[in-house]
Design a protein around this motif. Structure first.
Motif, short mmCIF file in Angstrom:
data_model
loop_
_atom_site.label_atom_id
_atom_site.label_comp_id
_atom_site.label_asym_id
_atom_site.label_seq_id
_atom_site.Cartn_x
_atom_site.Cartn_y
_atom_site.Cartn_z
N ILE A 1 30.27 141.07 22.39
CA ILE A 1 29.75 141.16 23.76
C ILE A 1 30.29 140.02 24.62
CG2 ILE A 1 27.68 141.02 25.20
CD1 ILE A 1 27.99 143.68 23.81
N TYR A 2 30.20 138.78 24.10
CA TYR A 2 30.68 137.65 24.89
C TYR A 2 32.20 137.73 25.11
CZ TYR A 2 31.86 135.80 20.23
OH TYR A 2 32.36 135.63 18.96
N SER A 3 32.90 138.29 24.13
CA SER A 3 34.35 138.46 24.28
C SER A 3 34.66 139.44 25.41
CB SER A 3 34.96 138.97 22.98
OG SER A 3 34.60 138.19 21.88
N MET A 4 33.93 140.55 25.43
CA MET A 4 34.17 141.56 26.45
C MET A 4 33.79 141.06 27.84
SD MET A 4 33.24 145.15 24.50
CE MET A 4 31.81 144.59 23.58
N ILE A 5 32.80 140.18 27.91
CA ILE A 5 32.46 139.56 29.20
C ILE A 5 33.62 138.70 29.69
CG2 ILE A 5 30.97 137.85 30.33
CD1 ILE A 5 28.68 138.90 28.56
N ILE A 6 34.20 137.91 28.78
CA ILE A 6 35.35 137.08 29.13
C ILE A 6 36.51 137.95 29.58
CG2 ILE A 6 37.13 135.53 28.19
CD1 ILE A 6 34.96 134.34 26.38
N LEU A 7 36.78 139.03 28.86
CA LEU A 7 37.89 139.92 29.22
C LEU A 7 37.64 140.59 30.57
CD1 LEU A 7 38.65 141.61 25.78
CD2 LEU A 7 40.10 139.98 27.02
N THR A 8 36.40 140.98 30.82
CA THR A 8 36.07 141.60 32.11
C THR A 8 36.27 140.62 33.25
OG1 THR A 8 34.46 143.07 31.04
CG2 THR A 8 34.27 142.78 33.43
N LEU A 9 35.81 139.39 33.06
CA LEU A 9 35.98 138.36 34.10
C LEU A 9 37.46 138.03 34.30
CD1 LEU A 9 32.98 135.98 33.29
CD2 LEU A 9 33.18 137.63 35.17
N TYR A 10 38.21 138.04 33.22
CA TYR A 10 39.66 137.85 33.32
C TYR A 10 40.28 138.94 34.20
CZ TYR A 10 44.56 138.41 32.06
OH TYR A 10 45.93 138.59 32.12
#
Length: 218
Positions: free
Chosen positions: A94-103
């Motif tokens: 989940i935290y990884s996908m948040i980072i990818l989305t913000l990227y």
């Protein structure tokens, strides 16, 4: 047909096709080839502007189309494709996908801002820009292949993933940070091309066994 199809935009179209191929490869876990297509898209982007400026009689519509199509292509090549590659590399929490989305969002905002500023700049001058505001989104076509190249040197896959998370977050932040980034000269661009090309060749043809150590099965 609507659109523009002359030589000034052909590299942009090739870049998009390369990104599409990279997405297909990443989706099927052919990660080495997806990195290759990411680098190929970056190579096309390095020279598309130079080629477009060789046509001295471009109309205002052609110039505007070039700006728009370049940014639309960039969000796919250097926004969406790296997000999928990183997800397949292990950024699937989940935290990884948040980072990818913000990227991805940072890349989108940057490109929209660039379009507005570049349109204004071209109304007043034909001179090529010497500086970027913030880190160009195309930088991911250099950073990710190089990180992928050295990934077998990490003691564990978990350590590689930590560095990957930090890298994606940092690059995304730099997309929308207001600082001057000098545009590389032609010689520097060629050096980058050679460096990334060499890295990709190693990834494709030499270090396959190393990926198995990290469980990058294809």
């Amino acid at each position: 047909m609507i659109g523009i199809y002359d030589y000034t935009v052909v590299l942009t179209y090739i870049s998009f096709a390369s990104a599409a191929a990279g997405i297909f490869c990443a989706s099927t876990m052919h990660l080495r080839w997806s990195i290759f297509f990411l680098a190929l898209s970056g190579l096309c982007d390095m020279f598309d502007g130079k080629i477009a400026r060789t046509k001295k009689n471009r109309t205002d519509d052609e110039k505007s189309f070039g700006i728009q199509i370049d940014s639309l292509c960039d969000i796919v090549c250097f926004g969406i494709l790296p997000m999928i590659i990183c997800f397949k590399l292990g950024m699937d929490h989940i935290y990884s996908m948040i980072i990818l989305t913000l990227y991805g969002l940072a890349g989108l905002i940057r490109l929209a801002f660039f379009n507005v500023m570049e349109a204004k700049r071209q109304e007043s001058t034909e001179v090529a820009r010497k500086y970027y505001q913030g880190l160009p989104i195309t930088s991911m076509a250099v950073v990710l292949p190089l990180l992928f190249l050295v990934s077998p040197l990490f003691p564990t896959h978990d350590m590689f993933l930590v560095v990957l998370h930090i890298m994606v977050a940092l690059v995304g932040i730099l997309f929308i940070t207001d600082f001057k980034f000098r545009k590389p000269s032609t010689k520097e661009v060629l050096l980058l091309v050679i460096l990334v090309a060499a890295a990709v060749l190693v990834i494709l043809f030499i270090w396959r066994s190393w990926w198995r150590l990290l469980h990058f099965y294809e």
